[in-house]
Enzyme design. Structure first.
Site, mmCIF file in Angstrom:
data_model
loop_
_atom_site.group_PDB
_atom_site.id
_atom_site.type_symbol
_atom_site.label_atom_id
_atom_site.label_comp_id
_atom_site.label_asym_id
_atom_site.label_seq_id
_atom_site.Cartn_x
_atom_site.Cartn_y
_atom_site.Cartn_z
ATOM 1 N N GLU A 1 32.321 63.428 39.297
ATOM 2 C CA GLU A 1 32.410 62.142 38.609
ATOM 3 C C GLU A 1 31.101 61.367 38.623
ATOM 4 O O GLU A 1 30.638 60.942 39.684
ATOM 5 C CB GLU A 1 33.504 61.272 39.232
ATOM 6 C CG GLU A 1 33.721 59.974 38.467
ATOM 7 C CD GLU A 1 34.909 59.174 38.932
ATOM 8 O OE1 GLU A 1 35.389 58.322 38.159
ATOM 9 O OE2 GLU A 1 35.369 59.391 40.071
ATOM 10 N N GLU B 1 42.985 54.619 35.767
ATOM 11 C CA GLU B 1 42.359 54.118 36.989
ATOM 12 C C GLU B 1 41.808 52.724 36.686
ATOM 13 O O GLU B 1 40.610 52.495 36.593
ATOM 14 C CB GLU B 1 41.252 55.051 37.472
ATOM 15 C CG GLU B 1 40.793 54.690 38.882
ATOM 16 C CD GLU B 1 39.655 55.557 39.380
ATOM 17 O OE1 GLU B 1 39.836 56.239 40.401
ATOM 18 O OE2 GLU B 1 38.575 55.544 38.734
#
Length: 264
Positions: free
Chosen positions: A144, A242
């Site tokens: 990420e 998220e």
């Protein structure tokens, strides 16, 4: 397989137990859930809740040490590479036992005193060494990039082009990119072209709006267009919520479910 929706429980439902949050996510139409530190979670309760509500565990974070977001250790430090590999390899069988599709990995901080090429090569080395274990486990490591402007100052990997280069260098079907739309909108924009041109290298998506990291539909990102473009490009993984909802969290999840159902 079509796009699916996951919910990151600690951000969307921070005041609920994992069992209650899982129930709410499922009722809002989600197909899966995500959580952060598996080594601190009540995995038995979580697996019971997901089985009861017929949702999958879509993702969790690799264990520390050596794989934390802000460090001081990280994949970027060659002296910590063995620890980073060990942390990932410790996490992979747990993820497999949970039926988890992805294990989220982060590079850690930019290392003072080390040039960028050395840090880049260290990240490639760690992921290359961990890749065979991921392949054996049937779990995809998703790397990420994060923004350093708002949320994670000092983090090493921000640019999607560099991140895709790392994925190509590792060259494993079980090492891909976690493209967080929120982070990349802040860092570089050009969302749809970047996503569709690299869809084969993307293993997971996170969504939140800019500014504020609230639910999609509250900010500047046209999520209906982004998710439709993903579907048209052939992405068939999870779109993970998220975000930190500004309003009702159930409605936030339902909105993302609506985007995905319209795109599918």
């Amino acid at each position: 397989m079509s796009l699916r929706v996951a919910v990151t429980l600690p951000t969307v439902y921070p005041d609920d137990s994992f069992a209650d949050a899982t129930a709410r996510a499922a009722a809002a139409g989600a197909d899966g859930i995500e959580f952060f530190d598996w080594d601190a979670a009540d995995l038995e309760t979580l697996t019971q809740a997901t089985a009861e509500h017929d949702v999958e565990i879509a993702g969790t974070l690799s264990a520390a040490p050596g794989a934390s977001i802000e460090g001081p250790d990280g994949m970027t430090d060659p002296d910590c590479a063995d620890d980073a590999v060990a942390a990932i390899e410790e996490s992979l069988p747990v993820a497999a036992d949970l039926g988890c599709e992805t294990l989220i990995v982060t590079t850690g901080p930019e290392q003072a005193g080390l040039d960028r090429e050395t840090q880049y090569e260290s990240v490639v080395d760690v992921l290359s060494r961990a890749a065979p274990t991921a392949e054996d486990a049937g779990v995809t490591l998703v790397l990420e990039p994060l923004n350093t402007v708002v949320d994670h100052p000092g983090y090493f990997l921000t640019d999607s082009a560099e991140a895709f280069d790392i994925i190509r260098a590792v060259d494993s079907p079980r090492v891909k990119l976690l493209y967080d739309v929120y982070h990349q909108q802040i860092t570089e924009g050009n969302l749809i072209d970047t996503l569709t041109e690299h869809v084969d290298l993307i293993g997971h998506i996170h969504v939140a709006d800019v500014p504020g990291r609230h639910e999609p539909g509250t900010g500047e990102i046209n999520y209906a267009n982004v998710i439709r473009a993903l579907a048209d490009a052939g992405y068939d993984g999870y779109v993970g919520c998220e975000c930190f909802p500004e309003g009702d969290p159930d409605a936030a999840v339902e909105r993302v479910v609506d985007y995905v159902e319209s795109a599918n």
